[in-house]
Design a protein around this motif. Sequence first.
Motif, PDB file in Angstrom:
ATOM      1  N   LEU A  21       0.237  -4.974 -12.252  1.00  0.00           N
ATOM      2  CA  LEU A  21       1.122  -3.041 -13.125  1.00  0.00           C
ATOM      3  C   LEU A  21       1.585  -3.598 -14.520  1.00  0.00           C
ATOM      4  O   LEU A  21       1.130  -2.978 -15.920  1.00  0.00           O
ATOM      5  CB  LEU A  21       1.552  -2.121 -12.214  1.00  0.00           C
ATOM      6  N   ARG A  22       2.371  -4.980 -14.943  1.00  0.00           N
ATOM      7  CA  ARG A  22       3.216  -5.213 -15.884  1.00  0.00           C
ATOM      8  C   ARG A  22       2.010  -5.676 -17.003  1.00  0.00           C
ATOM      9  O   ARG A  22       1.725  -5.155 -18.506  1.00  0.00           O
ATOM     10  CB  ARG A  22       4.313  -6.331 -15.505  1.00  0.00           C
ATOM     11  N   LYS A  23       1.073  -6.684 -16.876  1.00  0.00           N
ATOM     12  CA  LYS A  23      -0.145  -6.825 -17.136  1.00  0.00           C
ATOM     13  C   LYS A  23      -1.446  -6.163 -17.969  1.00  0.00           C
ATOM     14  O   LYS A  23      -1.476  -6.358 -18.225  1.00  0.00           O
ATOM     15  CB  LYS A  23      -0.902  -8.484 -16.114  1.00  0.00           C
ATOM     16  N   ILE A  24      -1.099  -5.694 -16.737  1.00  0.00           N
ATOM     17  CA  ILE A  24      -2.433  -3.909 -17.029  1.00  0.00           C
ATOM     18  C   ILE A  24      -2.166  -3.684 -18.258  1.00  0.00           C
ATOM     19  O   ILE A  24      -2.494  -2.775 -18.829  1.00  0.00           O
ATOM     20  CB  ILE A  24      -2.734  -3.715 -15.870  1.00  0.00           C
ATOM     21  N   ILE A  25      -0.633  -3.218 -18.043  1.00  0.00           N
ATOM     22  CA  ILE A  25       0.159  -2.031 -18.973  1.00  0.00           C
ATOM     23  C   ILE A  25       0.415  -2.880 -20.530  1.00  0.00           C
ATOM     24  O   ILE A  25       0.054  -2.570 -20.960  1.00  0.00           O
ATOM     25  CB  ILE A  25       1.754  -1.800 -18.404  1.00  0.00           C
ATOM     26  N   ALA A  26       0.186  -4.332 -20.340  1.00  0.00           N
ATOM     27  CA  ALA A  26       0.439  -5.184 -21.253  1.00  0.00           C
ATOM     28  C   ALA A  26      -0.817  -4.904 -21.418  1.00  0.00           C
ATOM     29  O   ALA A  26      -1.644  -5.184 -23.329  1.00  0.00           O
ATOM     30  CB  ALA A  26       1.006  -6.549 -21.013  1.00  0.00           C
ATOM     31  N   ALA A  27      -2.559  -4.755 -21.692  1.00  0.00           N
ATOM     32  CA  ALA A  27      -3.341  -5.323 -21.909  1.00  0.00           C
ATOM     33  C   ALA A  27      -4.153  -3.858 -22.826  1.00  0.00           C
ATOM     34  O   ALA A  27      -5.433  -3.610 -22.852  1.00  0.00           O
ATOM     35  CB  ALA A  27      -4.296  -5.164 -20.922  1.00  0.00           C
ATOM     36  N   GLY A  28      -2.364  -2.496 -22.075  1.00  0.00           N
ATOM     37  CA  GLY A  28      -3.601  -1.626 -22.895  1.00  0.00           C
ATOM     38  C   GLY A  28      -3.917  -0.762 -21.897  1.00  0.00           C
ATOM     39  O   GLY A  28      -4.047   0.563 -22.502  1.00  0.00           O
ATOM     40  N   HIS A  29      -3.844  -0.602 -20.701  1.00  0.00           N
ATOM     41  CA  HIS A  29      -4.211   0.492 -19.444  1.00  0.00           C
ATOM     42  C   HIS A  29      -3.437   1.050 -19.044  1.00  0.00           C
ATOM     43  O   HIS A  29      -2.436   0.742 -19.380  1.00  0.00           O
ATOM     44  CB  HIS A  29      -4.711  -0.281 -18.458  1.00  0.00           C
ATOM     45  N   ARG A  30      -4.064   3.305 -18.963  1.00  0.00           N
ATOM     46  CA  ARG A  30      -3.105   3.502 -18.337  1.00  0.00           C
ATOM     47  C   ARG A  30      -2.949   3.666 -16.887  1.00  0.00           C
ATOM     48  O   ARG A  30      -3.960   2.922 -16.402  1.00  0.00           O
ATOM     49  CB  ARG A  30      -3.805   4.783 -18.923  1.00  0.00           C
ATOM     50  N   VAL A  31      -2.028   3.387 -16.580  1.00  0.00           N
ATOM     51  CA  VAL A  31      -1.518   3.543 -15.685  1.00  0.00           C
ATOM     52  C   VAL A  31      -0.732   4.991 -15.008  1.00  0.00           C
ATOM     53  O   VAL A  31      -0.151   5.592 -16.020  1.00  0.00           O
ATOM     54  CB  VAL A  31      -0.287   2.496 -15.280  1.00  0.00           C
ATOM     55  N   GLU A  75       0.676  -1.116  -0.159  1.00  0.00           N
ATOM     56  CA  GLU A  75      -0.126  -0.115  -0.189  1.00  0.00           C
ATOM     57  C   GLU A  75       1.043   1.571   0.256  1.00  0.00           C
ATOM     58  O   GLU A  75       2.101   1.461   0.347  1.00  0.00           O
ATOM     59  CB  GLU A  75      -1.156  -0.117   0.693  1.00  0.00           C
ATOM     60  N   GLY A  76       0.650   2.158  -0.465  1.00  0.00           N
ATOM     61  CA  GLY A  76       1.220   3.722  -0.704  1.00  0.00           C
ATOM     62  C   GLY A  76       0.228   4.437  -0.824  1.00  0.00           C
ATOM     63  O   GLY A  76      -1.075   4.280  -1.588  1.00  0.00           O
ATOM     64  N   LYS A  77       1.460   5.659  -1.739  1.00  0.00           N
ATOM     65  CA  LYS A  77       0.705   6.299  -2.623  1.00  0.00           C
ATOM     66  C   LYS A  77       0.914   6.142  -4.233  1.00  0.00           C
ATOM     67  O   LYS A  77       1.176   5.850  -4.072  1.00  0.00           O
ATOM     68  CB  LYS A  77       1.513   7.857  -2.618  1.00  0.00           C
ATOM     69  N   PRO A  78      -0.165   6.398  -4.782  1.00  0.00           N
ATOM     70  CA  PRO A  78      -0.607   6.095  -6.018  1.00  0.00           C
ATOM     71  C   PRO A  78       0.620   6.599  -6.388  1.00  0.00           C
ATOM     72  O   PRO A  78       0.994   5.658  -7.220  1.00  0.00           O
ATOM     73  CB  PRO A  78      -2.011   7.136  -7.008  1.00  0.00           C
ATOM     74  N   GLY A  79       1.444   7.355  -6.605  1.00  0.00           N
ATOM     75  CA  GLY A  79       2.568   7.926  -7.606  1.00  0.00           C
ATOM     76  C   GLY A  79       3.790   6.250  -7.012  1.00  0.00           C
ATOM     77  O   GLY A  79       4.485   6.081  -8.108  1.00  0.00           O
ATOM     78  N   ASP A  80       3.586   6.260  -6.233  1.00  0.00           N
ATOM     79  CA  ASP A  80       4.889   4.756  -5.264  1.00  0.00           C
ATOM     80  C   ASP A  80       4.602   4.298  -5.946  1.00  0.00           C
ATOM     81  O   ASP A  80       5.277   3.277  -6.088  1.00  0.00           O
ATOM     82  CB  ASP A  80       5.301   5.161  -4.046  1.00  0.00           C
ATOM     83  N   ILE A  81       2.956   3.489  -6.046  1.00  0.00           N
ATOM     84  CA  ILE A  81       2.322   2.009  -6.288  1.00  0.00           C
ATOM     85  C   ILE A  81       2.569   1.699  -7.311  1.00  0.00           C
ATOM     86  O   ILE A  81       3.045   0.755  -7.649  1.00  0.00           O
ATOM     87  CB  ILE A  81       0.864   2.010  -5.364  1.00  0.00           C
ATOM     88  N   PHE A  82       2.346   2.341  -8.379  1.00  0.00           N
ATOM     89  CA  PHE A  82       1.822   2.605  -9.993  1.00  0.00           C
ATOM     90  C   PHE A  82       3.572   2.400 -10.246  1.00  0.00           C
ATOM     91  O   PHE A  82       3.394   2.852 -11.730  1.00  0.00           O
ATOM     92  CB  PHE A  82       1.111   3.760 -10.890  1.00  0.00           C
ATOM     93  N   ARG A  83       4.333   4.057  -9.816  1.00  0.00           N
ATOM     94  CA  ARG A  83       5.877   4.364 -10.814  1.00  0.00           C
ATOM     95  C   ARG A  83       6.198   3.363  -9.965  1.00  0.00           C
ATOM     96  O   ARG A  83       7.523   2.680 -11.006  1.00  0.00           O
ATOM     97  CB  ARG A  83       5.570   5.620 -10.140  1.00  0.00           C
ATOM     98  N   HIS A  84       6.826   2.924  -8.830  1.00  0.00           N
ATOM     99  CA  HIS A  84       8.002   2.251  -8.118  1.00  0.00           C
ATOM    100  C   HIS A  84       7.436   1.480  -7.175  1.00  0.00           C
ATOM    101  O   HIS A  84       7.029   1.490  -5.604  1.00  0.00           O
ATOM    102  CB  HIS A  84       8.496   2.793  -6.638  1.00  0.00           C
TER     103      HIS A  84
END
Length: 261
Positions: free
Chosen positions: A251-261, A232-241
Amino acid sequence: MSEPIIRIDNIVKKYGPLTVLDKLSMEVMPGEKLALIGPSGSGKTTILRILMTLERISDGFIEVDGEHLYHMKKDRQLVPADERHLHLMREKIGMVFQHFNLFPHKCVLDNVTLAPMLTKGMARAAAEKRAMELLDMVGMADKAKSMPAQLSGGQKQRVAIARALALSPKIMLFDEVTSALDPELVEEVLNVMRRLADETDMTMLLVTHEMGFAHDFADRVLFFDRGKIVEEGKPGDIFRHPKQERTQAFLRKIIAAGHRV
Ligand SMILES: Nc1ncnc2c1ncn2[C@@H]1O[C@H](COP(=O)(O)OP(=O)(O)OP(=O)(O)O)[C@@H](O)[C@H]1O
């Protein structure tokens, strides 16, 4: 420093032999906007349904706004809170579901006035005045006399949000509210939620697969996997790091499916 409005302590939820939530603990502060993300089946919906008193728990404690949701006897038998408690809890918490769940035989206005009139004994005139304010806020005032079947999915969902707000809850739960919508209708619902997040001090818990929205909306993101909060954490930390391998893989799977993170 204020007290958490939601305290979830070591809860276990089982369906037969299947453990869906595994000694899960979390706290939510008043006014916090939380996004619950994670793979399908990780228990995100279950936790919202438990808070809404739609499901019982198998073990643990829950406190919402100073009220115990479940009581445990000395022999560790859990007993659900009594009717008075559940009633109280439903006034504190509003929930919006994936599939709208509007009353199909009632018009938009009646969908919104029903709960305040039935559970709070509000007079029709007062309930309708409040309902029209809420419908105006979600951009649906001109459809007050329409029936649900005459509305698009996005419009139904905006009515469902107005209905959930009608009892003036302190806490709002949103369970994948855009995932049953056609893509072009998603934004109109997200805009309503953005406004609620920006303009009210309600505590909001959001289960979503819209990572871009979770990023913008949330003060804090909880990543669920197999009935546990893995990170858990701030969105910027969880999504970027993301730190945990399971979060990174998700998150790799989500990005591969074409979603914006
Ligand atoms: N009534 C039920 N009876 C049996 N198993 C259930 C029931 N409700 C949920 N489950 C199971 O509990 C697990 C968690 O479900 P839950 O809906 O909370 O997951 P989720 O993280 O919200 O997933 P999704 O993103 O797909 O909605 C799943 O394995 C699901 O099959």
